[in-house]
Design a protein around this motif. Sequence first.
Motif, PDB file in Angstrom:
ATOM      1  N   GLY A 121       0.839  -1.181   0.000  1.00  0.00           N
ATOM      2  CA  GLY A 121       0.000   0.000   0.000  1.00  0.00           C
ATOM      3  C   GLY A 121       0.877   1.234   0.000  1.00  0.00           C
ATOM      4  N   GLN A 123       0.894   5.516   0.147  1.00  0.00           N
ATOM      5  CA  GLN A 123       0.150   6.736   0.445  1.00  0.00           C
ATOM      6  C   GLN A 123       1.043   7.949   0.186  1.00  0.00           C
ATOM      7  OE1 GLN A 123      -2.718   6.281   3.936  1.00  0.00           O
ATOM      8  NE2 GLN A 123      -1.002   5.067   4.654  1.00  0.00           N
ATOM      9  N   SER A 160      -9.954   7.246  -0.042  1.00  0.00           N
ATOM     10  CA  SER A 160      -9.250   7.903   1.051  1.00  0.00           C
ATOM     11  C   SER A 160     -10.226   8.736   1.854  1.00  0.00           C
ATOM     12  CB  SER A 160      -8.130   8.787   0.504  1.00  0.00           C
ATOM     13  OG  SER A 160      -7.475   9.500   1.531  1.00  0.00           O
ATOM     14  N   ARG A 164      -5.024  12.593   1.259  1.00  0.00           N
ATOM     15  CA  ARG A 164      -3.928  11.787   0.735  1.00  0.00           C
ATOM     16  C   ARG A 164      -4.383  10.918  -0.437  1.00  0.00           C
ATOM     17  NH1 ARG A 164      -1.921   8.645   5.895  1.00  0.00           N
ATOM     18  NH2 ARG A 164      -4.180   8.529   6.109  1.00  0.00           N
ATOM     19  N   ARG A 166      -3.927   7.318  -2.316  1.00  0.00           N
ATOM     20  CA  ARG A 166      -3.602   5.968  -1.848  1.00  0.00           C
ATOM     21  C   ARG A 166      -3.691   4.997  -3.022  1.00  0.00           C
ATOM     22  NH1 ARG A 166      -7.271   3.627   1.394  1.00  0.00           N
ATOM     23  NH2 ARG A 166      -5.747   2.590   2.698  1.00  0.00           N
ATOM     24  N   TRP A 194      -1.395   1.641   6.844  1.00  0.00           N
ATOM     25  CA  TRP A 194      -2.279   1.476   5.689  1.00  0.00           C
ATOM     26  C   TRP A 194      -3.640   0.943   6.126  1.00  0.00           C
ATOM     27  CZ3 TRP A 194      -2.501   2.632   0.589  1.00  0.00           C
ATOM     28  CH2 TRP A 194      -3.472   1.970  -0.161  1.00  0.00           C
ATOM     29  N   ALA A 197      -5.913   3.544   7.564  1.00  0.00           N
ATOM     30  CA  ALA A 197      -6.472   4.381   6.505  1.00  0.00           C
ATOM     31  C   ALA A 197      -7.594   3.653   5.757  1.00  0.00           C
ATOM     32  CB  ALA A 197      -5.377   4.811   5.538  1.00  0.00           C
ATOM     33  N   ASP A 198      -7.456   2.349   5.561  1.00  0.00           N
ATOM     34  CA  ASP A 198      -8.539   1.558   4.963  1.00  0.00           C
ATOM     35  C   ASP A 198      -9.810   1.648   5.805  1.00  0.00           C
ATOM     36  OD1 ASP A 198      -7.487   0.569   2.609  1.00  0.00           O
ATOM     37  OD2 ASP A 198      -7.257  -1.490   3.307  1.00  0.00           O
TER      38      ASP A 198
END
Length: 333
Positions: A121, A123, A160, A164, A166, A194, A197-198
Motif C-alpha cells: 500500500g 500513500q 481515502s 492523501r 492511496r 495502511w 487508513a482503509d
Amino acid sequence: MHAFYTSIPVRAEGCAQCAPLDDFVVFSASGADALPFLHGQLTQDVTGLPADAARLAGYCTAKGRLLATLVMWRAAPGAEDGPQLYGLVRRDLSQALLKRLSMFVLRAKVKLAAADLNVAGVQASPAEAAALEAVTGGALPRAAWQRADLPSGTWIAAPSADGRLRWWWIASDEQLDQAAPLAAALGLAPASQWQVADLAAGIPWIATATQDVFIPQTVNLELIEGVSFTKGCYPGQEVVARSHYRGTVKRRMAYGTVADASLQAAALAGVDVFDATQPGEPIGRVVDAASDAGVASVLFETTLAALPEGDLRLGAADGPRIATAPLPYSITP
C-alpha cells in the motif's frame, strides 16, 4: 517479503509511504470461461468491469452472508487460457475461498490459483505523488478505483478519508527487482498505517473471524459500489436484492476509535459491541480493526438507532468506549 521492501529507508517526512501488505494475497482466474464464471459467483458485474478500473466485490453463501470481500480487476489481454481476472483478498481466507469457488467450476474452462505477486500500500500527498510518478514508469491513477498497468506494476487508486492519495501496488518479483529508483522515492511504513487508513475510508475486509456473519448491506458494500443490482444471479442474490428493494436495512457499518494502547487489534474482528445506556445483549460486532500510535481504529456493524445516542463500548457494556467518527460516505437513508 521481497528484498526490495527492505531497501526502502524508514522515513516519515517528505516522501510517499510504502507498506508491504503481507496479510493480503492476489489470486488469478484463467481460462476462456473465467469472467462469466466469476460473474455468476460474485456480487459485482464482472463482465462489465471497465478495462482501466478495479472494483470491490463480495462472495456470499446461499443465505447472503459474506464469505469474503475482494478487490478485483481485469488482466491485460492475452492468451485465452491465461489470466483473465485478478482478485485481492485477505490471506487468512484465501485458500478456503479458492477451494470453495473451485467446487462450482464443474465443466467450465476456469483455473483459480494464487498468483506470485507482491502487494503493498502506498500513500502520498499530491506533491509527493508527482515525485513518485517520475520513477513509476507512468502517470498514477488519481480517482478512486481507477487502475494503471505500469512498468513498475499495477497501481489501483484506493478510496481515502482525507486528502492523501492511496494505491494498492501489485508487482511481480521481476518488477520489484528493477524498482531500485522507486525505493529512493519512498519511506517504509508499517502495514498498520495502511490498514488504519482503509478503516477510515470505510473499506470492509472480511477475514476468517467474520466469515458467514454479515450480509453485504450491513458492511456498506453497496454504498461503495461493491454490489450490482442489475447483473443477475449469484449465491445469496435473492437475500441481498430483497433487503435492497424493500428498504429493510436497519443495520450499517460505522467507524470509530478506541484510545487504549493495550488492545490487540488483530484479535478484535468479530468482538461484540455494546451500548452502555442499554446494557444486556450486544448491539453489534466488529468487522475489522487496526492499531496505530496507541489508538485502535474499528469498523463495526450496529443498528442505525444506536449511533446517534448510544454510549458504544467494545467487548462488554463497561468495556472501552468507542468514539464514533463519520465515514467519507453517508450510511443513513
